[in-house]
Structures are given as C-alpha cells and as structure tokens.
Design an enzyme around this catalytic site. Structure first.
Site, short mmCIF file in Angstrom:
data_model
loop_
_atom_site.label_atom_id
_atom_site.label_comp_id
_atom_site.label_asym_id
_atom_site.label_seq_id
_atom_site.Cartn_x
_atom_site.Cartn_y
_atom_site.Cartn_z
N GLY A 1 3.77 1.97 10.75
CA GLY A 1 4.79 2.98 10.51
C GLY A 1 5.62 3.36 11.72
CB SER B 1 6.10 -2.01 11.74
OG SER B 1 5.72 -0.68 12.04
CD GLU C 1 -4.90 -1.10 8.93
OE1 GLU C 1 -3.89 -0.91 8.26
OE2 GLU C 1 -5.89 -0.35 8.93
CG ASN D 1 -1.74 1.25 1.36
OD1 ASN D 1 -1.91 2.00 0.40
ND2 ASN D 1 -2.27 1.49 2.55
CD GLU E 1 -2.44 5.49 7.08
OE1 GLU E 1 -1.36 5.11 7.56
OE2 GLU E 1 -2.66 5.58 5.85
CG HIS F 1 -5.50 1.86 5.74
ND1 HIS F 1 -4.94 2.78 6.60
CD2 HIS F 1 -4.51 0.98 5.45
CE1 HIS F 1 -3.67 2.47 6.81
NE2 HIS F 1 -3.38 1.38 6.12
N GLY G 1 3.14 -1.29 4.22
CA GLY G 1 3.12 0.12 3.91
C GLY G 1 4.45 0.63 3.40
N GLY G 2 5.21 1.26 4.27
CA GLY G 2 6.45 1.92 3.86
C GLY G 2 7.44 1.02 3.16
CE LYS H 1 0.00 3.20 4.86
NZ LYS H 1 0.28 3.31 6.32
#
Length: 246
Positions: free
Chosen positions: A169, A208, A163, A10, A95, A93, A229-230, A12
């Site tokens: 993150g 993470s 999640e 993802n 967020e 999600h 994610g990242g 983002k």
C-alpha cells in the site's frame, strides 16, 4: 500447477453489495481468457453472494480460525467459510500478524484447519523495513515460512505469498533482483521441507502490484502470480494486472 499465473485480489476491509459488479467484471474477463487464473477475497459479508454468481474465478476468505467450533466470538471456522462459498482462505497476512499478533504456530494451525476441510490456503510471509535494512530479509522470511508450514504441506492445496511488509500500500516496490532472490530462497526453503513437490508450489508476490509494474514482476523467475490489495478493488485497476499475466 505452475503453468498459469495466479492473480488474487484481497479486498481487506473494503466492499459492500454495490461493489459486487466489480467481481462480475473480473469473472467475465477470466471466462474469456483461460490462460490466467484469478481469485478474489471480499469481506466475509460478501463471500456467499460473490460465490453464487462468479464461477470462473475462485472466491476466498481473508482469514479463518484454527478451531472447528467453540467460544470464539466473531471468528469463522473453515467449515463456515466453505459453506458460504469460499474455496480457500488467506492466512498469516502481515496485517493480521501485526494487528492481531498472530504467530507462526497459529498460522500453521489455520493452514491445517483448511486442509482438514478440504480447502486451499494462501500462506503469507514477509519482512519489515527494519529487517530489510538490516540485511536479514532472506534468512528471516525463509525461517518464517518454514515455521508457518503445516504438516502435509503440498502444492495441491497450498500457495505461498511473499509480501514485503514495507511495500504494501505504499507504492514502493523492491528491486526486481530482490524479488527474484527472495522467491528463489523461498523455493529452496520449500525444497528443504517438502522435497520435489516444492517445484509445483506457487509463490505469489504481493506489495503495491499494479497495471504498470505487473508484467515486469510476473516475468521474474519463481514469481507465479500476485496477491493484490488496493488495485483489486475495481475492475478498472485489476484487469490490467490480469492482462499482464496472459
């Protein structure tokens, strides 16, 4: 449907056209390794270009509106993202639940819209640190899942992603036993709602995940893949996670 691990990136609000080469490298890895299934959700601006050239992985959207059309400035319907080349969308999600105040009912409606368009969905659930510290995590997340499930929920088109919000993150990851307990609870919650089909529903872990911890997390019972994610923004960081899933 649970034989292969499913690793989803993802992006983002990251990524420009110059970053499409990263998806190309991920696609090439999956072409060589058929025992892992992968997908990437770039920003909406890149869906069409990514889908045109990367056919060994699925390209998804990061969100979808629950209505088919209308006066919803800045939003995209399931038909729109499908026409662009998305095969599925992430919904619910954390967020978006926090920043856009999305409710469980809204998430369920988005899932129904994707099903109506013959698309897949990855439905996200998870708890905050306050809920975790209060000892209510499992009950809260299981209830959130059941309230977010649409009618006709099935492993044919729906994937669940757990999640822990406090781990996204931050570099923090729950204990393996906590992850396993939560995934088992979600499996049980699914069984209470959709019966035997729950055994085929994929439940991903997101929070993470990286090349260093992926193998251990993916070895846990009921963990059928990862929502990343990242670490999905570059092939250099994402490929070790795919390697761990082989």
């Amino acid at each position: 449907m649970r034989e292969k691990k499913y690793i989803v990136g993802n992006w983002k609000m990251n990524g420009l056209a110059s970053d499409l080469m990263q998806i190309g490298e991920i696609n090439a890895f999956c072409r060589r390794h058929a025992t892992v299934e992968s997908a990437v959700c770039p920003p909406a601006t890149l869906i069409a270009r990514a889908a045109q050239v990367n056919t060994d992985i699925a390209i998804g959207a990061q969100d979808v509106h629950h209505e088919a059309s209308g006066a919803h400035t800045g939003c995209m319907s399931a038909a729109m993202i499908k026409e662009a080349g998305a095969r599925f969308s992430i919904i619910g999600h954390s967020e978006r639940r926090a920043d856009q105040h999305e409710t469980n009912d809204m998430v369920a409606a988005k899932a129904a819209a994707l099903k109506a368009a013959d698309m897949g969905a990855i439905l996200c659930v998870g708890e905050t640190l306050e809920t975790r510290d209060a000892g209510d995590a499992i009950d809260f997340v299981a209830a959130q899942l059941l309230a977010s499930l649409p009618n006709g929920a099935s492993s044919d088109w729906l994937t669940i992603a757990y999640e822990p919000v406090w781990a996204i993150g931050t570099g923090r990851v729950p204990e393996n036993s906590d992850i396993a307990d939560m995934h088992a609870a979600l499996r049980a919650a699914l069984a209470s709602k959709i019966g035997a089909n729950s055994e085929n529903m994929r439940i991903l872990y997101g929070g993470s995940v990286n090349g260093g911890n992926a193998a251990e997390i993916l070895s846990l019972d009921n963990v059928d893949g990862a929502l990343v994610g990242g670490a999905s923004l570059t092939a250099e960081k994402f490929l070790p996670i795919l390697q761990a899933a082989l």
